[in-house]
Design an enzyme around this catalytic site. Structure first.
Site, PDB file in Angstrom:
ATOM      1  N   GLY A   1      -6.274  12.704  14.940  1.00 19.07           N
ATOM      2  CA  GLY A   1      -5.783  11.880  16.039  1.00 19.07           C
ATOM      3  C   GLY A   1      -5.747  10.392  15.792  1.00 19.07           C
ATOM      4  O   GLY A   1      -5.262   9.640  16.639  1.00 19.07           O
TER       5      GLY A   1
ATOM      6  N   PRO B   1      -7.597  14.770   9.920  1.00 21.64           N
ATOM      7  CA  PRO B   1      -6.523  13.784  10.117  1.00 21.64           C
ATOM      8  C   PRO B   1      -5.203  14.265   9.517  1.00 21.64           C
ATOM      9  O   PRO B   1      -5.188  14.930   8.476  1.00 21.64           O
ATOM     10  CB  PRO B   1      -7.033  12.564   9.344  1.00 21.64           C
ATOM     11  CG  PRO B   1      -7.877  13.158   8.256  1.00 21.64           C
ATOM     12  CD  PRO B   1      -8.453  14.447   8.779  1.00 21.64           C
ATOM     13  N   GLY B   2      -4.118  13.943  10.174  1.00 20.96           N
ATOM     14  CA  GLY B   2      -2.792  14.220   9.624  1.00 20.96           C
ATOM     15  C   GLY B   2      -2.043  12.911   9.489  1.00 20.96           C
ATOM     16  O   GLY B   2      -1.862  12.360   8.397  1.00 20.96           O
ATOM     17  N   ARG B   3      -1.662  12.378  10.653  1.00 21.57           N
ATOM     18  CA  ARG B   3      -0.854  11.159  10.702  1.00 21.57           C
ATOM     19  C   ARG B   3      -1.489  10.002   9.912  1.00 21.57           C
ATOM     20  O   ARG B   3      -0.794   9.281   9.202  1.00 21.57           O
ATOM     21  CB  ARG B   3      -0.712  10.740  12.163  1.00 21.57           C
ATOM     22  CG  ARG B   3       0.311   9.664  12.443  1.00 21.57           C
ATOM     23  CD  ARG B   3       0.211   9.221  13.905  1.00 21.57           C
ATOM     24  NE  ARG B   3       0.263  10.301  14.849  1.00 21.57           N
ATOM     25  CZ  ARG B   3       1.378  10.812  15.363  1.00 21.57           C
ATOM     26  NH1 ARG B   3       2.543  10.291  15.045  1.00 21.57           N
ATOM     27  NH2 ARG B   3       1.342  11.820  16.214  1.00 21.57           N
TER      28      ARG B   3
ATOM     29  N   ARG C   1      10.972  12.554  16.466  1.00 24.26           N
ATOM     30  CA  ARG C   1       9.970  11.817  17.254  1.00 24.26           C
ATOM     31  C   ARG C   1      10.588  10.869  18.297  1.00 24.26           C
ATOM     32  O   ARG C   1      10.134  10.852  19.439  1.00 24.26           O
ATOM     33  CB  ARG C   1       8.997  11.070  16.341  1.00 24.26           C
ATOM     34  CG  ARG C   1       8.159  12.021  15.453  1.00 24.26           C
ATOM     35  CD  ARG C   1       7.041  11.296  14.741  1.00 24.26           C
ATOM     36  NE  ARG C   1       6.023  10.859  15.646  1.00 24.26           N
ATOM     37  CZ  ARG C   1       5.846   9.628  16.048  1.00 24.26           C
ATOM     38  NH1 ARG C   1       6.614   8.660  15.591  1.00 24.26           N
ATOM     39  NH2 ARG C   1       4.900   9.336  16.894  1.00 24.26           N
TER      40      ARG C   1
ATOM     41  N   TYR D   1       9.457  11.989  21.957  1.00 27.65           N
ATOM     42  CA  TYR D   1       8.421  11.193  22.633  1.00 27.65           C
ATOM     43  C   TYR D   1       8.877   9.776  22.939  1.00 27.65           C
ATOM     44  O   TYR D   1       8.051   8.945  23.319  1.00 27.65           O
ATOM     45  CB  TYR D   1       7.175  11.012  21.755  1.00 27.65           C
ATOM     46  CG  TYR D   1       6.675  12.176  20.977  1.00 27.65           C
ATOM     47  CD1 TYR D   1       6.286  13.350  21.613  1.00 27.65           C
ATOM     48  CD2 TYR D   1       6.523  12.097  19.592  1.00 27.65           C
ATOM     49  CE1 TYR D   1       5.780  14.408  20.890  1.00 27.65           C
ATOM     50  CE2 TYR D   1       6.007  13.149  18.868  1.00 27.65           C
ATOM     51  CZ  TYR D   1       5.635  14.307  19.513  1.00 27.65           C
ATOM     52  OH  TYR D   1       5.126  15.339  18.801  1.00 27.65           O
TER      53      TYR D   1
ATOM     54  N   CYS E   1      25.235  16.177  18.690  1.00 28.06           N
ATOM     55  CA  CYS E   1      25.873  16.199  20.012  1.00 28.06           C
ATOM     56  C   CYS E   1      24.841  16.209  21.130  1.00 28.06           C
ATOM     57  O   CYS E   1      24.760  17.163  21.920  1.00 28.06           O
ATOM     58  CB  CYS E   1      26.762  17.425  20.124  1.00 28.06           C
ATOM     59  SG  CYS E   1      27.846  17.576  18.719  1.00 28.06           S
ATOM     60  N   GLU E   2      24.013  15.193  21.166  1.00 30.06           N
ATOM     61  CA  GLU E   2      23.003  15.032  22.218  1.00 30.06           C
ATOM     62  C   GLU E   2      22.836  13.535  22.420  1.00 30.06           C
ATOM     63  O   GLU E   2      22.726  12.791  21.423  1.00 30.06           O
ATOM     64  CB  GLU E   2      21.628  15.555  21.762  1.00 30.06           C
ATOM     65  CG  GLU E   2      21.565  16.986  21.337  1.00 30.06           C
ATOM     66  CD  GLU E   2      21.247  17.948  22.473  1.00 30.06           C
ATOM     67  OE1 GLU E   2      20.818  17.478  23.546  1.00 30.06           O
ATOM     68  OE2 GLU E   2      21.459  19.147  22.275  1.00 30.06           O
TER      69      GLU E   2
ATOM     70  N   TYR F   1       4.938  14.269  10.873  1.00 36.76           N
ATOM     71  CA  TYR F   1       5.756  14.870  11.931  1.00 36.76           C
ATOM     72  C   TYR F   1       7.225  14.452  11.779  1.00 36.76           C
ATOM     73  O   TYR F   1       7.934  14.259  12.766  1.00 36.76           O
ATOM     74  CB  TYR F   1       5.189  14.522  13.323  1.00 36.76           C
ATOM     75  CG  TYR F   1       3.716  14.847  13.416  1.00 36.76           C
ATOM     76  CD1 TYR F   1       3.305  16.175  13.512  1.00 36.76           C
ATOM     77  CD2 TYR F   1       2.740  13.854  13.330  1.00 36.76           C
ATOM     78  CE1 TYR F   1       1.957  16.499  13.532  1.00 36.76           C
ATOM     79  CE2 TYR F   1       1.389  14.180  13.352  1.00 36.76           C
ATOM     80  CZ  TYR F   1       1.013  15.494  13.464  1.00 36.76           C
ATOM     81  OH  TYR F   1      -0.328  15.816  13.477  1.00 36.76           O
TER      82      TYR F   1
HETATM   83  N1  PLP Z   1      -6.237  18.941  14.472  1.00 32.07           N
HETATM   84  C1  PLP Z   1      -5.604  19.602  15.455  1.00 32.07           C
HETATM   85  C2  PLP Z   1      -6.259  20.778  16.078  1.00 32.07           C
HETATM   86  C3  PLP Z   1      -4.330  19.188  15.881  1.00 32.07           C
HETATM   87  O1  PLP Z   1      -3.701  19.845  16.860  1.00 32.07           O
HETATM   88  C4  PLP Z   1      -3.735  18.055  15.261  1.00 32.07           C
HETATM   89  C5  PLP Z   1      -2.419  17.559  15.696  1.00 32.07           C
HETATM   90  O2  PLP Z   1      -1.841  17.908  16.665  1.00 32.07           O
HETATM   91  C6  PLP Z   1      -4.427  17.417  14.227  1.00 32.07           C
HETATM   92  C7  PLP Z   1      -5.675  17.880  13.862  1.00 32.07           C
HETATM   93  C8  PLP Z   1      -3.843  16.232  13.504  1.00 32.07           C
HETATM   94  O3  PLP Z   1      -3.620  15.181  14.347  1.00 32.07           O
HETATM   95  P1  PLP Z   1      -3.196  13.748  13.766  1.00 32.07           P
HETATM   96  O4  PLP Z   1      -1.997  13.952  12.925  1.00 32.07           O
HETATM   97  O5  PLP Z   1      -2.940  12.929  14.953  1.00 32.07           O
HETATM   98  O6  PLP Z   1      -4.366  13.252  12.973  1.00 32.07           O
END
Ligand code: PLP
Length: 423
Positions: free
Chosen positions: A239, A274-276, A312, A316, A345-346, A374
């Protein structure tokens, strides 16, 4: 911080001029910087070194095998949410004891596969899911680790579509029900209930919601301990927000300083997902300007990337910086208000609305910054558009890490029934 910079008015990714990549591979094109990716992972690792957590990169943010392999090689584990993501994790040789599995809707087949592969644990999101995992584990004569995903009911101050830790969201289980699950653990003969999990949302730029959520969970862990219920793992989710525009998100160091005292108190093994934070600013989407369209009210810059490539903004209203690949001498400083839109076409197919951008012409190239997370992983074939090529830069070397899709790829899995063919 990232390795996309202008040198003599030309945008570079590490040591490679982005125009050179575009000339060779065309557009739209995702371009990633290896060193930015690894640098972000290492920043988090360094900030938390006092407790040596397992950092499980969230595969949903970007599931390209090359990027996953690069992170796994540096010691990362993976956070998965489907059988497909498990398959990818196995493809890149991720040790299965470094895989954690969330999702409110794991199917029985997906659960079976993950049990067979001996993943570290499931993050469980409901009692029916817990019962199902127990049933499957019993059938397979296995004892399975489970962390209950707590819904801590905190406000993460982010977009409502990426808020996950409020009781109105579908995710996790409230404290009271979780306590009941732990006190009735004997009902789940084939489950080792030994962890808690939280994930309160995405693109969270302040530490305060994390601290609030973790503090609630730490209190809960202490209560369980008093009742002689002892855990092994605490998974604090992902997150962490990044810079898309003018945000000033907490750094990894600042985040760690805020949450480490709480985490140390638990004496549990800590997981972070973490992802983002790791991949967001490690990627850009490069696109070509096809037409400039003036209407009585607006000027549209029509590009060859669309919402199918990066959803995105449409989904959002997310803001991404858009920059030209070449800062033109004659156009330097000359800006105009435009909408940057795709060919789909949106009316939701836009990347910027009423944005002051350097003046561009048909044939120029633009880059959407911060498109690593994402981006491709949410791309689709809407309007029968082939998904873009993905290219990885490592210093001065260029690697195609996903070929541009072909028209054949679009129809590969489709069949016309014999009766329609007159057979
Ligand atoms: N963990 C869980 C369970 C998630 O659902 C998500 C994203 O939706 C993440 C980790 C990764 O989130 P972020 O990319 O914001 O770090």
């Amino acid at each position: 911080m990232h390795e996309f910079k202008y040198i003599n008015n030309h945008l570079y990714c590490e040591k490679v001029r982005v125009e050179e990549v575009v000339k060779k591979y065309g557009t739209p094109l995702y371009l990633y910087s290896y060193h930015t990716l690894i640098d972000h992972y290492m920043k988090l690792k360094e900030a938390f070194k006092a407790i040596e957590p397992l950092i499980c990169f969230s595969v949903k943010a970007n599931s390209n095998l090359a990027l996953l392999k690069a992170l796994v090689d540096k010691g990362a584990g993976l956070d998965i949410v489907s059988g497909g993501e498990l398959f990818r994790a196995l493809c890149v040789g991720c040790p299965t004891e470094k895989i954690v599995y969330a999702s409110v809707g794991k199917t029985s087949v997906e659960i079976e596969e993950a049990i067979e592969k001996k993943i570290l644990f499931f993050n469980v999101e409901s009692i029916p899911e817990l019962e199902n995992i127990n049933r499957i584990a019993q059938r397979k004569k296995r004892l399975v680790n489970v962390a209950i995903r707590i819904n801590p009911d905190v406000e993460p101050k982010t977009h409502k579509f990426i808020t996950t830790g409020k009781l109105t969201n579908k995710f996790g289980i409230d404290f009271k029900t979780t306590e009941k699950i732990f006190t009735q653990a004997r009902n789940y003969s084939h489950i080792r209930l030994n962890g808690l999990h939280i994930h309160i949302g995405s693109q969270i730029t302040e530490s305060e919601p994390f601290v609030a959520a973790i503090a609630k969970v730490v209190k809960f862990i202490e209560k369980l301990r008093k009742d002689n219920i002892h855990l092994e793992y605490l998974n604090i989710g992902g997150g962490l927000g990044i810079i898309y525009d003018k945000e000033t998100p907490q750094t990894a160091q600042e985040f760690a300083e805020k949450v480490l005292p709480l985490l140390k108190k638990t004496q549990l093994k800590i997981i972070i997902e973490p992802g983002r934070f790791i991949v967001g600013n490690a990627g850009i989407l490069v696109m070509k300007v096809l037409y400039i369209k003036k209407t009585p009210l607006k000027k549209f810059v029509i590009v060859d990337a669309g919402m199918n490539d990066l959803i995105r903004p449409a989904l959002y209203g997310a803001y991404h910086n858009i920059v030209p690949l070449i800062l033109k001498k004659k156009g330097l400083g000359e800006r105009e208000k435009v909408d940057v839109v795709g060919p789909i076409c949106e009316s939701g197919d836009f990347f910027a609305k009423d944005r002051m951008l350097p003046k561009v012409e048909a044939g120029d190239y633009l880059a959407i910054m911060g498109a690593g997370a994402y981006g491709f992983s949410m791309a689709s074939n809407y309007n029968s558009r082939c998904r873009p090529q993905e290219v990885l830069i490592v210093k001065d070397r260029t690697f195609v890490i996903r070929k541009r899709e072909s028209y054949d790829d679009l129809i590969n899995n489709e069949r016309i029934p014999a009766f329609l063919l007159g057979i």
